[in-house]
Design a protein around this motif. Structure first.
Motif, PDB file in Angstrom:
ATOM      1  N   ARG A  16       2.406   1.562   9.746  1.00 44.81           N
ATOM      2  CA  ARG A  16       1.417   2.483  10.339  1.00 44.81           C
ATOM      3  C   ARG A  16       0.165   2.536   9.467  1.00 44.81           C
ATOM      4  O   ARG A  16      -0.958   2.552   9.977  1.00 44.81           O
ATOM      5  N   GLN A  20      -3.700   1.559  10.569  1.00 39.84           N
ATOM      6  CA  GLN A  20      -4.840   2.459  10.453  1.00 39.84           C
ATOM      7  C   GLN A  20      -5.916   1.902   9.514  1.00 39.84           C
ATOM      8  O   GLN A  20      -7.108   2.011   9.801  1.00 39.84           O
ATOM      9  N   PRO A  61       3.143  14.175   4.441  1.00 42.00           N
ATOM     10  CA  PRO A  61       1.858  13.618   4.017  1.00 42.00           C
ATOM     11  C   PRO A  61       1.289  14.376   2.814  1.00 42.00           C
ATOM     12  O   PRO A  61       1.691  15.499   2.518  1.00 42.00           O
ATOM     13  N   GLY A  93      -6.558   5.422  14.994  1.00 47.21           N
ATOM     14  CA  GLY A  93      -5.604   6.513  14.831  1.00 47.21           C
ATOM     15  C   GLY A  93      -5.895   7.495  13.728  1.00 47.21           C
ATOM     16  O   GLY A  93      -5.109   8.406  13.481  1.00 47.21           O
ATOM     17  N   TRP A  94      -7.031   7.344  13.022  1.00 49.71           N
ATOM     18  CA  TRP A  94      -7.420   8.330  12.023  1.00 49.71           C
ATOM     19  C   TRP A  94      -7.827   9.619  12.738  1.00 49.71           C
ATOM     20  O   TRP A  94      -8.222   9.600  13.905  1.00 49.71           O
ATOM     21  N   THR A  95      -7.802  10.726  12.035  1.00 42.65           N
ATOM     22  CA  THR A  95      -8.217  12.024  12.561  1.00 42.65           C
ATOM     23  C   THR A  95      -9.560  12.394  11.942  1.00 42.65           C
ATOM     24  O   THR A  95      -9.742  12.267  10.727  1.00 42.65           O
ATOM     25  N   ASP A 117      -5.934   9.794   7.490  1.00 40.03           N
ATOM     26  CA  ASP A 117      -4.884   9.031   8.156  1.00 40.03           C
ATOM     27  C   ASP A 117      -3.607   9.867   8.261  1.00 40.03           C
ATOM     28  O   ASP A 117      -3.567  11.030   7.834  1.00 40.03           O
ATOM     29  N   ASP A 118      -2.555   9.270   8.811  1.00 45.00           N
ATOM     30  CA  ASP A 118      -1.290   9.986   9.011  1.00 45.00           C
ATOM     31  C   ASP A 118      -0.629  10.424   7.712  1.00 45.00           C
ATOM     32  O   ASP A 118       0.165  11.358   7.702  1.00 45.00           O
ATOM     33  N   SER A 119      -0.947   9.743   6.593  1.00 40.85           N
ATOM     34  CA  SER A 119      -0.363  10.096   5.296  1.00 40.85           C
ATOM     35  C   SER A 119      -1.196  11.123   4.537  1.00 40.85           C
ATOM     36  O   SER A 119      -0.906  11.435   3.387  1.00 40.85           O
TER      37      SER A 119
END
Length: 136
Positions: A16, A20, A61, A93-95, A117-119
């Motif tokens: 993932r 990203q 995360p 997929g980054w926020t 990112d998700d992490s």
């Protein structure tokens, strides 16, 4: 010789993380190299960013503001480049933490966006040209 040679980042889920980071790093002109249990992006054979998987699953995360990582800022050549990279990151997929805008607390020239990112890894795209020389 650059002061920073490389930056290693640990992510919760390496596939993932690659999904990203790869579009963003390639858009910044980095070339990707896969290795056993990590991936690296190089630019000009001087700068390297490496992703590693977490040694223990379920430890992420990262939480912004806690001890550790704050953010990494990538300086780019224009406001349009900030906007372009921000859009590429969102598509990967980054926020968005902060959409592209002028950060006048730094200067009226400082234009940036922040993504995560998700992490919980946060990066910034920023453009801060030098002040114009006064006319004579």
């Amino acid at each position: 010789m650059p002061i920073f040679d490389h930056l290693g980042i640990t992510v919760e889920d390496l596939p993932r993380g690659i999904a990203q980071f790869d579009p963003v790093m390639q858009a910044l002109g980095f070339e990707r190299t896969d290795a056993d249990n990590s991936v690296a992006w190089y630019r000009d054979d001087e700068t390297e960013l490496i992703l590693f998987p977490a040694r223990e699953s379920g430890t992420g995360p990262h939480e912004h503001g806690h001890v550790g990582w704050q953010h990494l800022a990538f300086a780019v050549d224009s406001r349009e480049e900030v906007d372009r990279l921000h859009a590429i990151a969102l598509a990967a997929g980054w926020t968005a933490v902060r959409d592209p805008k002028v950060f006048s607390r730094f200067s009226e020239r400082y234009y940036a966006s922040f993504i995560e990112d998700d992490s919980g890894i946060r990066i910034e795209f920023m453009h801060n040209p030098p002040p114009e020389a006064p006319a004579h």
